[in-house]
Structures are given as structure tokens and as C-alpha cells.
Design a protein around this motif. Structure first.
Motif, mmCIF file in Angstrom:
data_model
loop_
_atom_site.group_PDB
_atom_site.id
_atom_site.type_symbol
_atom_site.label_atom_id
_atom_site.label_comp_id
_atom_site.label_asym_id
_atom_site.label_seq_id
_atom_site.Cartn_x
_atom_site.Cartn_y
_atom_site.Cartn_z
ATOM 1 N N ASP A 2 0.857 -1.182 0.000
ATOM 2 C CA ASP A 2 0.000 0.000 0.000
ATOM 3 C C ASP A 2 0.894 1.233 0.000
ATOM 4 N N ALA A 19 -0.081 4.334 -0.289
ATOM 5 C CA ALA A 19 -0.813 5.559 0.014
ATOM 6 C C ALA A 19 -0.047 6.474 0.973
ATOM 7 N N ALA A 20 0.573 5.895 2.005
ATOM 8 C CA ALA A 20 1.333 6.712 2.957
ATOM 9 C C ALA A 20 2.545 7.349 2.282
ATOM 10 N N VAL A 48 2.845 8.125 -0.951
ATOM 11 C CA VAL A 48 2.352 9.161 -1.859
ATOM 12 C C VAL A 48 1.948 10.409 -1.072
ATOM 13 N N ASP A 49 1.278 10.214 0.065
ATOM 14 C CA ASP A 49 0.887 11.367 0.890
ATOM 15 C C ASP A 49 2.095 12.115 1.429
ATOM 16 N N ALA A 50 3.175 11.385 1.752
ATOM 17 C CA ALA A 50 4.376 12.014 2.278
ATOM 18 C C ALA A 50 5.056 12.897 1.229
ATOM 19 N N TRP A 51 4.925 12.570 -0.032
ATOM 20 C CA TRP A 51 5.580 13.338 -1.091
ATOM 21 C C TRP A 51 4.743 14.501 -1.592
ATOM 22 N N ARG A 52 3.539 14.608 -1.105
ATOM 23 C CA ARG A 52 2.669 15.716 -1.563
ATOM 24 C C ARG A 52 2.906 16.962 -0.793
#
Length: 73
Positions: A64, A66-67, A69-73
Motif C-alpha cells: 500500500d 498511500a502513505a 504518496v501522501d508524504a511526497w505531496r
């Protein structure tokens, strides 16, 4: 007792047969991916012949991201 429960710790074919399971049941479980022969390959990836050491196959973890991807946003 099921074969998967019995092989939670690594077992040899002799131990499995002594418990009352057949070789066909073991090889069928290996083919279905329920059991794994720990002695199948050596450290260099070469196929080994001889006594097997069978244990329950580890479930493949679901990746997963998702974590990440969220960290790179």
C-alpha cells in the motif's frame, strides 16, 4: 489436525508421514502454494535434491503506497 496447522513449524517428510498425512497431500499443498519446501534452493539459488523441510507459506503482503504518496505531496 490439518496439514497447514501441523506444518506451522518446519517439518520433514518423515515427521509428516508419521502424523498420518500422505506424500500426495504434501505435494498437493506445495503445488497449491499452501506449503513451501525450505530446502528447495541453496544460498546461491541452485535447486537442491534430498530431504525437504516443509512449512506453511508466508502470505504475500499487500503493498500500500498511500502513505508514501501522501508524504511526497
Amino acid at each position: 489436525m490439518s496439514l497447514s496447522n501441523f506444518c506451522e513449524i518446519p517439518r520433514t517428510m518423515h515427521e509428516i508421514e508419521a502424523e498420518g498425512f500422505t506424500r500426495d497431500q504434501v505435494y498437493g499443498a506445495v503445488k497449491r502454494g499452501e506449503l513451501v519446501n525450505q530446502n528447495r534452493k541453496d544460498a546461491w539459488g541452485r535447486t537442491r535434491r534430498g530431504a525437504g523441510l516443509f512449512t506453511v507459506a508466508a502470505p504475500t503482503p499487500v503493498y500500500d503506497a498511500a502513505a508514501l504518496v501522501d508524504a511526497w505531496r
